[in-house]
Design an enzyme around this catalytic site. Structure first.
Site, PDB file in Angstrom:
ATOM      1  N   CYS A 167       0.826  -1.209   0.000  1.00 55.33           N
ATOM      2  CA  CYS A 167       0.000   0.000   0.000  1.00 55.33           C
ATOM      3  C   CYS A 167       0.860   1.259   0.000  1.00 55.33           C
ATOM      4  O   CYS A 167       0.474   2.277  -0.570  1.00 55.33           O
ATOM      5  CB  CYS A 167      -0.940  -0.013   1.209  1.00 55.33           C
ATOM      6  SG  CYS A 167      -2.196   1.287   1.141  1.00 55.33           S
ATOM      7  N   GLU A 208      -4.051  -5.282  -4.103  1.00 62.57           N
ATOM      8  CA  GLU A 208      -4.052  -3.914  -4.628  1.00 62.57           C
ATOM      9  C   GLU A 208      -4.670  -3.884  -6.029  1.00 62.57           C
ATOM     10  O   GLU A 208      -5.489  -3.028  -6.343  1.00 62.57           O
ATOM     11  CB  GLU A 208      -2.632  -3.342  -4.651  1.00 62.57           C
ATOM     12  CG  GLU A 208      -2.071  -2.991  -3.283  1.00 62.57           C
ATOM     13  CD  GLU A 208      -2.807  -1.847  -2.628  1.00 62.57           C
ATOM     14  OE1 GLU A 208      -3.362  -0.979  -3.336  1.00 62.57           O
ATOM     15  OE2 GLU A 208      -2.842  -1.817  -1.378  1.00 62.57           O
TER      16      GLU A 208
END
Length: 220
Positions: free
Chosen positions: A135, A205
């Site tokens: 992230c 993601e």
């Protein structure tokens, strides 16, 4: 090869798919439907609340006082982003952050945060760092990649500028330096677990952007 080199080589095909995703392309050319971006913002608000918790656990597990403070600061920063930037984005849609918070956490968000929290609570400090790292790092690389293109849509241009900004890039460099230090101390079995967690959350993601592109809902 540094440990971060090894980690990045493990996800190069995943990162290539992220850059090729129509959600990312739509940000830069301004064609991304606003309801897809709204979906992303709402789910990202949910995600960041649990990501802040994951960073707080990293702070609690960090053996070095400097890293305790750094991850604690990042946890506060994640919540500030949720309250600030996302509130601004929701305002652009004529809605409030409270309305976003009232919407359900959808399947991909729930799966990602559940895996993230299980890993940081149940694993070692190095495993926790491996799980939270995508992230930081993928957003930094995407922001850096898109910054020169920006977007004709001011809302999307603001999102790109946030993650391409040097302040965010400096934070990511700090976490990467820590990751390389940890890599020097890892036994082979733990090293494999860190790589596995890093690869898994990198896949999440891609799935997160794809869920927004598809306007994912609970099927039943």
């Amino acid at each position: 090869m540094t440990f971060t080199d090894e980690l990045w080589s493990a996800i190069e095909p995943i990162y290539a798919e992220i850059l090729a995703h129509p959600f990312i392309g739509g940000l830069t050319d301004g064609t991304l439907p606003q309801d897809a971006f709204r979906h992303f913002v709402v789910q990202d608000s949910h995600y960041l609340r649990d990501y802040a918790r994951a960073l707080a656990v990293c702070a609690a597990k960090a053996p070095d006082e400097q890293d305790v403070r750094a991850f604690a600061d990042d946890a506060v920063g994640a919540l500030a982003a949720e309250q600030g930037m996302h509130a601004e984005f929701m305002g652009a849609f004529g809605e409030s952050a409270e309305q976003a918070a009232a919407e359900p956490v959808l399947p991909t968000t729930r799966a990602y945060t559940s895996y993230l929290l299980a890993t940081v609570y149940g694993g070692s400090f190095a495993e926790a760092v491996g799980a939270v790292l995508p992230c930081y790092w993928i957003y930094a690389r995407v922001g850096e990649q898109l910054l020169s293109k920006s977007s004709p849509d001011p809302l999307y241009a603001k999102w790109i500028a946030t993650y391409g900004d040097e302040t965010f890039q400096a934070v990511v460099r700090r976490v990467l330096a820590l990751t390389d230090r940890l890599g020097e101390q890892l036994a082979p079995a733990e090293r494999r677990r860190v790589i596995e967690h890093f690869t898994t959350t990198s896949r999440y993601e891609w799935m997160f952007w794809d869920a927004a592109w598809r306007r994912e809902v609970w099927p039943v």
